[in-house]
Design a protein around this motif. Structure first.
Motif, PDB file in Angstrom:
ATOM      1  N   GLU A   1       0.947  -1.213  -0.039  1.00  0.00           N
ATOM      2  CA  GLU A   1       0.097   0.024   0.121  1.00  0.00           C
ATOM      3  C   GLU A   1       0.863   1.234  -0.133  1.00  0.00           C
ATOM      4  O   GLU A   1       0.433   2.365  -0.438  1.00  0.00           O
ATOM      5  CB  GLU A   1      -0.755   0.081   1.110  1.00  0.00           C
ATOM      6  CG  GLU A   1      -1.783  -0.969   1.187  1.00  0.00           C
ATOM      7  CD  GLU A   1      -1.609  -2.281   1.850  1.00  0.00           C
ATOM      8  OE1 GLU A   1      -2.277  -3.309   2.100  1.00  0.00           O
ATOM      9  OE2 GLU A   1      -0.119  -2.477   2.087  1.00  0.00           O
ATOM     10  N   SER A   2       2.098   1.196   0.598  1.00  0.00           N
ATOM     11  CA  SER A   2       2.870   2.418   0.610  1.00  0.00           C
ATOM     12  C   SER A   2       3.996   2.514  -0.344  1.00  0.00           C
ATOM     13  O   SER A   2       4.648   3.447  -0.538  1.00  0.00           O
ATOM     14  CB  SER A   2       3.720   2.223   2.100  1.00  0.00           C
ATOM     15  OG  SER A   2       2.697   2.220   3.100  1.00  0.00           O
ATOM     16  N   TRP A   3       4.106   1.049  -1.175  1.00  0.00           N
ATOM     17  CA  TRP A   3       5.166   1.136  -2.253  1.00  0.00           C
ATOM     18  C   TRP A   3       4.791   2.149  -3.230  1.00  0.00           C
ATOM     19  O   TRP A   3       3.746   2.476  -3.703  1.00  0.00           O
ATOM     20  CB  TRP A   3       5.037  -0.064  -3.166  1.00  0.00           C
ATOM     21  CG  TRP A   3       6.166  -0.278  -3.929  1.00  0.00           C
ATOM     22  CD1 TRP A   3       5.808  -0.681  -5.157  1.00  0.00           C
ATOM     23  CD2 TRP A   3       7.492  -0.468  -3.935  1.00  0.00           C
ATOM     24  NE1 TRP A   3       6.928  -0.809  -6.113  1.00  0.00           N
ATOM     25  CE2 TRP A   3       8.023  -0.828  -5.152  1.00  0.00           C
ATOM     26  CE3 TRP A   3       8.440  -0.526  -2.642  1.00  0.00           C
ATOM     27  CZ2 TRP A   3       9.443  -0.919  -5.414  1.00  0.00           C
ATOM     28  CZ3 TRP A   3       9.897  -0.694  -2.913  1.00  0.00           C
ATOM     29  CH2 TRP A   3      10.094  -0.788  -4.079  1.00  0.00           C
TER      30      TRP A   3
ATOM     31  N   HIS B   1      12.253   3.419  -4.320  1.00  0.00           N
ATOM     32  CA  HIS B   1      13.495   2.476  -4.577  1.00  0.00           C
ATOM     33  C   HIS B   1      14.398   3.564  -5.283  1.00  0.00           C
ATOM     34  O   HIS B   1      15.510   2.893  -5.184  1.00  0.00           O
ATOM     35  CB  HIS B   1      13.142   1.739  -6.003  1.00  0.00           C
ATOM     36  CG  HIS B   1      12.856   2.568  -7.173  1.00  0.00           C
ATOM     37  ND1 HIS B   1      11.758   3.303  -7.329  1.00  0.00           N
ATOM     38  CD2 HIS B   1      13.524   2.497  -8.204  1.00  0.00           C
ATOM     39  CE1 HIS B   1      11.846   4.067  -8.844  1.00  0.00           C
ATOM     40  NE2 HIS B   1      13.278   3.405  -9.131  1.00  0.00           N
ATOM     41  N   CYS B   2      14.496   5.026  -5.271  1.00  0.00           N
ATOM     42  CA  CYS B   2      15.161   5.567  -6.025  1.00  0.00           C
ATOM     43  C   CYS B   2      15.313   7.076  -5.349  1.00  0.00           C
ATOM     44  O   CYS B   2      14.324   7.841  -5.565  1.00  0.00           O
ATOM     45  CB  CYS B   2      15.241   5.873  -7.375  1.00  0.00           C
ATOM     46  SG  CYS B   2      16.158   6.974  -8.370  1.00  0.00           S
TER      47      CYS B   2
ATOM     48  N   LEU C   1      10.981   5.216   3.863  1.00  0.00           N
ATOM     49  CA  LEU C   1      11.566   3.871   3.645  1.00  0.00           C
ATOM     50  C   LEU C   1      12.197   3.605   2.360  1.00  0.00           C
ATOM     51  O   LEU C   1      11.192   3.448   1.304  1.00  0.00           O
ATOM     52  CB  LEU C   1      10.770   2.653   4.251  1.00  0.00           C
ATOM     53  CG  LEU C   1      11.685   1.323   4.362  1.00  0.00           C
ATOM     54  CD1 LEU C   1      12.554   1.494   5.432  1.00  0.00           C
ATOM     55  CD2 LEU C   1      10.534   0.171   4.558  1.00  0.00           C
ATOM     56  N   TYR C   2      13.270   3.587   2.095  1.00  0.00           N
ATOM     57  CA  TYR C   2      13.777   3.151   0.945  1.00  0.00           C
ATOM     58  C   TYR C   2      14.197   1.630   0.798  1.00  0.00           C
ATOM     59  O   TYR C   2      14.431   0.919   2.023  1.00  0.00           O
ATOM     60  CB  TYR C   2      15.387   3.582   0.628  1.00  0.00           C
ATOM     61  CG  TYR C   2      15.312   5.233   0.211  1.00  0.00           C
ATOM     62  CD1 TYR C   2      15.072   5.619  -1.106  1.00  0.00           C
ATOM     63  CD2 TYR C   2      15.411   6.044   1.183  1.00  0.00           C
ATOM     64  CE1 TYR C   2      14.957   6.962  -1.262  1.00  0.00           C
ATOM     65  CE2 TYR C   2      15.579   7.433   0.895  1.00  0.00           C
ATOM     66  CZ  TYR C   2      15.305   7.928  -0.374  1.00  0.00           C
ATOM     67  OH  TYR C   2      15.117   9.060  -0.647  1.00  0.00           O
ATOM     68  N   ALA C   3      13.809   0.910  -0.261  1.00  0.00           N
ATOM     69  CA  ALA C   3      13.809  -0.549  -0.156  1.00  0.00           C
ATOM     70  C   ALA C   3      14.547  -1.079  -1.447  1.00  0.00           C
ATOM     71  O   ALA C   3      14.241  -0.809  -2.306  1.00  0.00           O
ATOM     72  CB  ALA C   3      12.276  -1.260   0.133  1.00  0.00           C
TER      73      ALA C   3
END
Length: 300
Positions: free
Chosen positions: A126-128, A134-135, A227-229
């Motif tokens: 949901e937060s992606w 990612h960048c 949050l970077y993932a």
């Protein structure tokens, strides 16, 4: 027998790289078709950044404007559907799929992209693309000064954490379990002042995709804004590999400098064939592939 619709070039995938290739080709007088399932990887992202003239624009609006521009060319055709098989034929390639007619194409450009494999943790999906990123080049400027974390548990974490500290002076690494990176990386992280938390995560607490904290299985919480993932990625479509395109150890398609695969007349553009995941690079690769494919067809 079903009638076959014939085109010089079929572009499979209608996001930025595919549409950029389409524009290059229709202006080269090529009769093309773009087949798209309407599932771009950036569909959850509210704004695209680091792309001149469109900085801060919703990706959906960029695609809609591009399709509107392309629709002015009589040699542009688009189909909403999904290709699920490609067969080599005497004239090139035969494409079949869901929601599409039988298609014949002399050449193919794959623009199907990569798929992010997200952890099955409540709140992550949901937060992606909103507050899980990612960048930093794409979204880092907007979150400078916010409480920042890095979701990663593999070698290379030190380099990623130090890199992200350019945008966030303080950063916490969430490993979601026992450390899996080397002791050397752990020592470097401590020297850099990076905190890492190994507790198992229960859920990511958010408000419509905007993170507020991470809740652990223990019941404790860690406040968090962004949050970077680093998550695994796989090819969104198995079609290139099933056709015979070579896959690199990284999971990307092997292409030439002009984005042609190991199969003559088959090209691949965007992040499916490159480590770069940005709108600007997607557009660049599509533009180059379209131009060079047209050149190859003229000179063959």
């Amino acid at each position: 027998m079903k009638s076959i619709q014939s085109f010089e070039i079929a572009i499979i995938g209608g996001s930025f790289s595919g549409l950029s290739a389409a524009l290059s080709l229709v202006r080269s007088l090529r009769n093309i078709v773009v087949i798209d399932s309407g599932n771009p990887c950036n569909q959850n992202t509210p704004a695209s950044h680091n792309f001149i003239t469109h900085d801060g624009t919703n990706p959906k609006l960029i695609r809609e404007k591009t399709i509107s521009d392309l629709s002015k060319y009589p040699n542009f055709h688009s189909i909403n559907g999904e290709v699920n098989s490609i067969e080599k034929s005497d004239k090139g390639f035969l494409l079949k799929g869901n929601g599409i007619p039988l298609l014949q194409a002399d050449k193919i450009i794959f623009a199907t992209g990569l798929k992010d494999v997200l952890p099955e943790i409540p709140g992550f999906a949901e937060s992606w693309g909103k507050s899980i990123l990612h960048c930093p080049y794409c979204h880092g400027y907007e979150v400078v000064g916010k409480t920042t974390g890095l979701w990663m548990n593999e070698n290379g974490v030190f380099e990623h954490a130090k890199f992200l500290k350019h945008w966030a002076k303080e950063i916490k690494v969430y490993t979601n379990g026992p450390i899996q990176f080397s002791g050397e990386e752990e020592v470097k992280l401590k020297k850099e002042g990076v905190i890492f938390i190994t507790e198992k995560v229960k859920t990511l607490i958010h408000d419509k995709g905007q993170l507020t904290s991470i809740q652990f299985v223990s019941g404790k919480e860690s406040p968090l804004d962004v949050l970077y993932a680093r998550v695994p990625m796989v090819q969104h479509s198995s079609l290139p590999e099933s056709l015979g395109c070579k896959i690199l150890p990284s999971g990307h398609l092997e292409v030439s400098n002009f984005y042609e695969t190991n199969l003559p007349g088959v090209y691949a553009v965007g992040d499916m064939a490159s480590i770069f995941r940005s709108v600007a690079h997607a557009v660049h690769s599509g533009n180059i592939a379209g131009a060079m494919l047209n050149r190859a067809m003229i000179l063959s």
